[in-house]
Motif scaffolding. Sequence first.
Motif, PDB file in Angstrom:
ATOM      1  N   TYR A 159     -64.890 -79.446 -22.627  1.00  0.00           N
ATOM      2  CA  TYR A 159     -66.180 -79.518 -23.326  1.00  0.00           C
ATOM      3  C   TYR A 159     -65.998 -79.294 -24.823  1.00  0.00           C
ATOM      4  N   LYS A 160     -65.087 -78.409 -25.177  1.00  0.00           N
ATOM      5  CA  LYS A 160     -64.807 -78.184 -26.597  1.00  0.00           C
ATOM      6  C   LYS A 160     -64.209 -79.426 -27.237  1.00  0.00           C
ATOM      7  N   GLY A 163     -66.030 -83.197 -21.551  1.00  0.00           N
ATOM      8  CA  GLY A 163     -66.399 -82.477 -20.339  1.00  0.00           C
ATOM      9  C   GLY A 163     -67.206 -83.329 -19.381  1.00  0.00           C
ATOM     10  N   GLY A 164     -67.078 -83.026 -18.108  1.00  0.00           N
ATOM     11  CA  GLY A 164     -67.842 -83.745 -17.099  1.00  0.00           C
ATOM     12  C   GLY A 164     -67.625 -83.148 -15.722  1.00  0.00           C
ATOM     13  N   THR A 165     -68.270 -83.737 -14.730  1.00  0.00           N
ATOM     14  CA  THR A 165     -68.190 -83.228 -13.365  1.00  0.00           C
ATOM     15  C   THR A 165     -66.785 -83.389 -12.805  1.00  0.00           C
ATOM     16  N   GLY A 197     -71.890 -77.279 -20.758  1.00  0.00           N
ATOM     17  CA  GLY A 197     -72.271 -78.218 -21.806  1.00  0.00           C
ATOM     18  C   GLY A 197     -73.511 -77.773 -22.557  1.00  0.00           C
ATOM     19  N   THR A 198     -74.500 -77.273 -21.833  1.00  0.00           N
ATOM     20  CA  THR A 198     -75.744 -76.805 -22.454  1.00  0.00           C
ATOM     21  C   THR A 198     -75.480 -75.634 -23.386  1.00  0.00           C
ATOM     22  N   VAL A 199     -74.711 -74.664 -22.911  1.00  0.00           N
ATOM     23  CA  VAL A 199     -74.445 -73.461 -23.718  1.00  0.00           C
ATOM     24  C   VAL A 199     -73.629 -73.804 -24.965  1.00  0.00           C
ATOM     25  N   LEU A 200     -72.657 -74.706 -24.807  1.00  0.00           N
ATOM     26  CA  LEU A 200     -71.802 -75.075 -25.950  1.00  0.00           C
ATOM     27  C   LEU A 200     -72.399 -76.195 -26.801  1.00  0.00           C
ATOM     28  N   LYS A 201     -73.522 -76.752 -26.305  1.00  0.00           N
ATOM     29  CA  LYS A 201     -74.134 -77.909 -26.985  1.00  0.00           C
ATOM     30  C   LYS A 201     -73.122 -79.064 -27.080  1.00  0.00           C
ATOM     31  N   ARG A 202     -72.517 -79.343 -25.944  1.00  0.00           N
ATOM     32  CA  ARG A 202     -71.546 -80.429 -25.829  1.00  0.00           C
ATOM     33  C   ARG A 202     -71.982 -81.346 -24.697  1.00  0.00           C
TER      34      ARG A 202
END
Length: 299
Positions: A182-183, A187-189, A240-245
Amino acid sequence: MRIVIAGGTGFIGERLTDVLIEKGHEVIILTRKEKQPSANKSYVVWLREGATPEKELGKVDLIINLAGVSINDGRWTPKHQKQIYESRMIATDELVRIVKSLTNKPSVLINASAIGIYPASLTVTYTENSHEVATDFLARTVKNWEAKAQQVEQYGIRTAFMRFGVVLGNEGGALPLMVLPYKLFVGGTVGAGNQWVSWVHVTDVVRAIVFAIENPHLNGPVNVTAPHPVTMKEFGKTIGTVLKRPHWLPVPSFAMKLALGEKSQLVLEGQQVLPNKLLSEGFEFAYPELRLALEDLLK
């Protein structure tokens, strides 16, 4: 209390040691290398030729066993699997021998364990009353580990097997590897996405161990997982939500198996595990929801 910790310098052990010292306990860490003592913390050499830790320990009130090679480090080659397994068996055998030789025996053994003992399932919810045991490498390791630790019960010692879920922390465990894609905006499932992730914040792991020490009703298997497990897809989306990614690039199962071998089962398979014993005894999680946990760790 005088508390002996095997594995006291690891990911969980260091945090636990600090908390126990803050609570006024004296901590003795079993180690292969000699180290200088500090306030309320000392070291006793073990698992080395000629070492006789039982002669140095004196009165012991409680033993905590966290010793063992991390399952998160490296690919699960036959050599690494052997190290994971034998490190736990050898350390626990030695603890049982030490307990047998102590004149003043501890009243409690808190032994690390893992929810990997339960079979992977998309539909079953496991509690401490579940008796199903998987047959893979990790489950066999956990089963034999608990059986060895249980031998101390013959001396009237209360035992608690803390079955850890996926422990989330920044200094170790699975989270740094899960967050990295994600960084990098990829990122993905992972896998099908519907496999369960029974996670727990490392702070709650430490708090649960302290709770087990202080609560005489806790014995046998104790699931150390947050009360709200999630699917792998939800886990990734929350990162993703927390990292805004973005959460957009799927990682197919075959790619994980190719990269990690048998170790891929840690992320491609899972169990829905609930901490019923902790909850029934009144334990309150500091991080019961995944988003709260990730916001604490990632922001």
